[in-house]
Every structure is written in C-alpha cells, then in structure tokens.
Design a protein around this motif. Sequence first.
Motif, PDB file in Angstrom:
ATOM      1  N   ILE A  33     -12.604 120.350  -4.086  1.00  0.00           N
ATOM      2  CA  ILE A  33     -12.891 119.005  -4.585  1.00  0.00           C
ATOM      3  C   ILE A  33     -13.391 118.173  -3.408  1.00  0.00           C
ATOM      4  N   GLU A  34     -14.529 117.515  -3.609  1.00  0.00           N
ATOM      5  CA  GLU A  34     -15.162 116.766  -2.518  1.00  0.00           C
ATOM      6  C   GLU A  34     -15.026 115.255  -2.636  1.00  0.00           C
ATOM      7  N   SER A  35     -14.688 114.733  -3.824  1.00  0.00           N
ATOM      8  CA  SER A  35     -14.666 113.274  -3.988  1.00  0.00           C
ATOM      9  C   SER A  35     -13.582 112.868  -4.983  1.00  0.00           C
ATOM     10  N   SER A  36     -13.267 111.576  -4.954  1.00  0.00           N
ATOM     11  CA  SER A  36     -12.300 111.026  -5.906  1.00  0.00           C
ATOM     12  C   SER A  36     -12.784 111.202  -7.340  1.00  0.00           C
ATOM     13  N   GLU A  37     -14.079 111.059  -7.535  1.00  0.00           N
ATOM     14  CA  GLU A  37     -14.648 111.218  -8.879  1.00  0.00           C
ATOM     15  C   GLU A  37     -14.450 112.640  -9.382  1.00  0.00           C
ATOM     16  N   GLU A  38     -14.651 113.599  -8.490  1.00  0.00           N
ATOM     17  CA  GLU A  38     -14.434 115.002  -8.842  1.00  0.00           C
ATOM     18  C   GLU A  38     -12.958 115.252  -9.162  1.00  0.00           C
ATOM     19  N   LEU A  39     -12.080 114.642  -8.380  1.00  0.00           N
ATOM     20  CA  LEU A  39     -10.639 114.790  -8.607  1.00  0.00           C
ATOM     21  C   LEU A  39     -10.269 114.364 -10.016  1.00  0.00           C
ATOM     22  N   LEU A  40     -10.833 113.262 -10.475  1.00  0.00           N
ATOM     23  CA  LEU A  40     -10.492 112.735 -11.798  1.00  0.00           C
ATOM     24  C   LEU A  40     -10.937 113.652 -12.934  1.00  0.00           C
ATOM     25  N   GLN A  41     -11.867 114.556 -12.668  1.00  0.00           N
ATOM     26  CA  GLN A  41     -12.284 115.510 -13.699  1.00  0.00           C
ATOM     27  C   GLN A  41     -11.156 116.465 -14.074  1.00  0.00           C
ATOM     28  N   TYR A  42     -10.179 116.621 -13.182  1.00  0.00           N
ATOM     29  CA  TYR A  42      -9.059 117.531 -13.440  1.00  0.00           C
ATOM     30  C   TYR A  42      -7.862 116.837 -14.074  1.00  0.00           C
ATOM     31  N   LYS A  43      -7.965 115.540 -14.260  1.00  0.00           N
ATOM     32  CA  LYS A  43      -6.866 114.742 -14.813  1.00  0.00           C
ATOM     33  C   LYS A  43      -6.436 115.280 -16.170  1.00  0.00           C
ATOM     34  N   GLY A  44      -5.148 115.590 -16.288  1.00  0.00           N
ATOM     35  CA  GLY A  44      -4.583 116.020 -17.553  1.00  0.00           C
ATOM     36  C   GLY A  44      -4.903 117.440 -17.965  1.00  0.00           C
ATOM     37  N   GLN A  45      -5.600 118.206 -17.130  1.00  0.00           N
ATOM     38  CA  GLN A  45      -5.983 119.558 -17.502  1.00  0.00           C
ATOM     39  C   GLN A  45      -4.987 120.623 -17.052  1.00  0.00           C
ATOM     40  N   GLY A  46      -4.140 120.290 -16.077  1.00  0.00           N
ATOM     41  CA  GLY A  46      -3.211 121.295 -15.566  1.00  0.00           C
ATOM     42  C   GLY A  46      -3.926 122.455 -14.884  1.00  0.00           C
ATOM     43  N   LYS A  47      -5.046 122.168 -14.247  1.00  0.00           N
ATOM     44  CA  LYS A  47      -5.840 123.209 -13.591  1.00  0.00           C
ATOM     45  C   LYS A  47      -6.118 122.825 -12.144  1.00  0.00           C
ATOM     46  N   ASN A  48      -6.476 123.824 -11.369  1.00  0.00           N
ATOM     47  CA  ASN A  48      -6.927 123.655  -9.991  1.00  0.00           C
ATOM     48  C   ASN A  48      -5.896 122.939  -9.110  1.00  0.00           C
ATOM     49  N   PHE A  49      -4.641 123.319  -9.254  1.00  0.00           N
ATOM     50  CA  PHE A  49      -3.582 122.694  -8.458  1.00  0.00           C
ATOM     51  C   PHE A  49      -3.843 122.853  -6.960  1.00  0.00           C
ATOM     52  N   LEU A  50      -4.354 124.013  -6.560  1.00  0.00           N
ATOM     53  CA  LEU A  50      -4.625 124.239  -5.135  1.00  0.00           C
ATOM     54  C   LEU A  50      -5.739 123.324  -4.630  1.00  0.00           C
ATOM     55  N   GLY A  51      -6.793 123.162  -5.423  1.00  0.00           N
ATOM     56  CA  GLY A  51      -7.886 122.283  -5.025  1.00  0.00           C
ATOM     57  C   GLY A  51      -7.452 120.828  -4.954  1.00  0.00           C
ATOM     58  N   VAL A  52      -6.636 120.411  -5.916  1.00  0.00           N
ATOM     59  CA  VAL A  52      -6.125 119.028  -5.929  1.00  0.00           C
ATOM     60  C   VAL A  52      -5.251 118.790  -4.700  1.00  0.00           C
ATOM     61  N   ALA A  53      -4.329 119.719  -4.429  1.00  0.00           N
ATOM     62  CA  ALA A  53      -3.431 119.564  -3.274  1.00  0.00           C
ATOM     63  C   ALA A  53      -4.223 119.516  -1.977  1.00  0.00           C
ATOM     64  N   GLU A  54      -5.206 120.399  -1.847  1.00  0.00           N
ATOM     65  CA  GLU A  54      -6.034 120.428  -0.640  1.00  0.00           C
ATOM     66  C   GLU A  54      -6.799 119.112  -0.466  1.00  0.00           C
ATOM     67  N   PHE A  55      -7.360 118.597  -1.565  1.00  0.00           N
ATOM     68  CA  PHE A  55      -8.099 117.336  -1.495  1.00  0.00           C
ATOM     69  C   PHE A  55      -7.175 116.191  -1.062  1.00  0.00           C
ATOM     70  N   LEU A  56      -5.997 116.099  -1.670  1.00  0.00           N
ATOM     71  CA  LEU A  56      -5.082 115.004  -1.340  1.00  0.00           C
ATOM     72  C   LEU A  56      -4.590 115.099   0.101  1.00  0.00           C
ATOM     73  N   GLU A  57      -4.325 116.311   0.577  1.00  0.00           N
ATOM     74  CA  GLU A  57      -3.929 116.482   1.976  1.00  0.00           C
ATOM     75  C   GLU A  57      -5.059 116.049   2.914  1.00  0.00           C
ATOM     76  N   ARG A  58      -6.288 116.420   2.567  1.00  0.00           N
ATOM     77  CA  ARG A  58      -7.446 116.041   3.378  1.00  0.00           C
ATOM     78  C   ARG A  58      -7.633 114.524   3.380  1.00  0.00           C
ATOM     79  N   GLU A  59      -7.447 113.893   2.216  1.00  0.00           N
ATOM     80  CA  GLU A  59      -7.552 112.432   2.133  1.00  0.00           C
ATOM     81  C   GLU A  59      -6.515 111.757   3.028  1.00  0.00           C
TER      82      GLU A  59
END
Length: 107
Positions: A33-59
């Motif tokens: 995940i490269e941006s906040s907008e991309e992050l929001l695409q996963y909202k409520g889907q229960g998917k890509n937990f690793l990508g979300v965690a990596e993005f938030l750690e990077r942020e």
Amino acid sequence: LGKIGGTEEHFDRFREFNNQWSAQPKTLDYSQIESSEELLQYKGQGKNFLGVAEFLEREMKTKNWTSKQMVQSYLPSLFDGFTNRLIHPLITLGYAIDSDVDELIID
C-alpha cells in the motif's frame, strides 16, 4: 466479557462466533500500500492485513508519530459512521474496567 457483566449466554454466543470464524480458511494475501487512499480501499474487507500493517508502520516512521498519533489519524477513517460510534466506547470501557482506573471508567 466477564468484567463487563457478560452472561453465560454471551460467552456461548462468542464461542460459537469464534469457532465459526476460526474454522474458515485463512490466506495471508499481501499487496503493498502506497497511500492513504489505497489504504481505505481495504476498509471493511478483512484482507491484506500484512500490507495494512506495513503501511501503518511506515507512516509512523516517516511522520515520526507515536502509535497513539497513528491511531488518532487513521482510526476515524477506517471505522467511520455508526460502527465507530458503537465500538469505540465499548473498547474504551473495556480497557477502563480492565485497568481499574476510575477516571477512565467515568469518561
């Protein structure tokens, strides 16, 4: 559940839910995940937990945020509307009861 007055029926319902959820096959999908907008695409889907965690750690590192600042920034957009208004007070109350801090319980 016990600390906030859960009954045996509540525990049974939780066990049933947990057993059903645990029985579902899980896959660890990953997509960077490269941006906040991309992050929001996963909202409520229960998917890509690793990508979300990596993005938030990077942020957190990029913006030099504490975990609290990161949660304050992203939680409202990830849990908006009715869900946020319902779940946030329950989480706060559970934490307050568990930590046994009167001021938090009152808040």
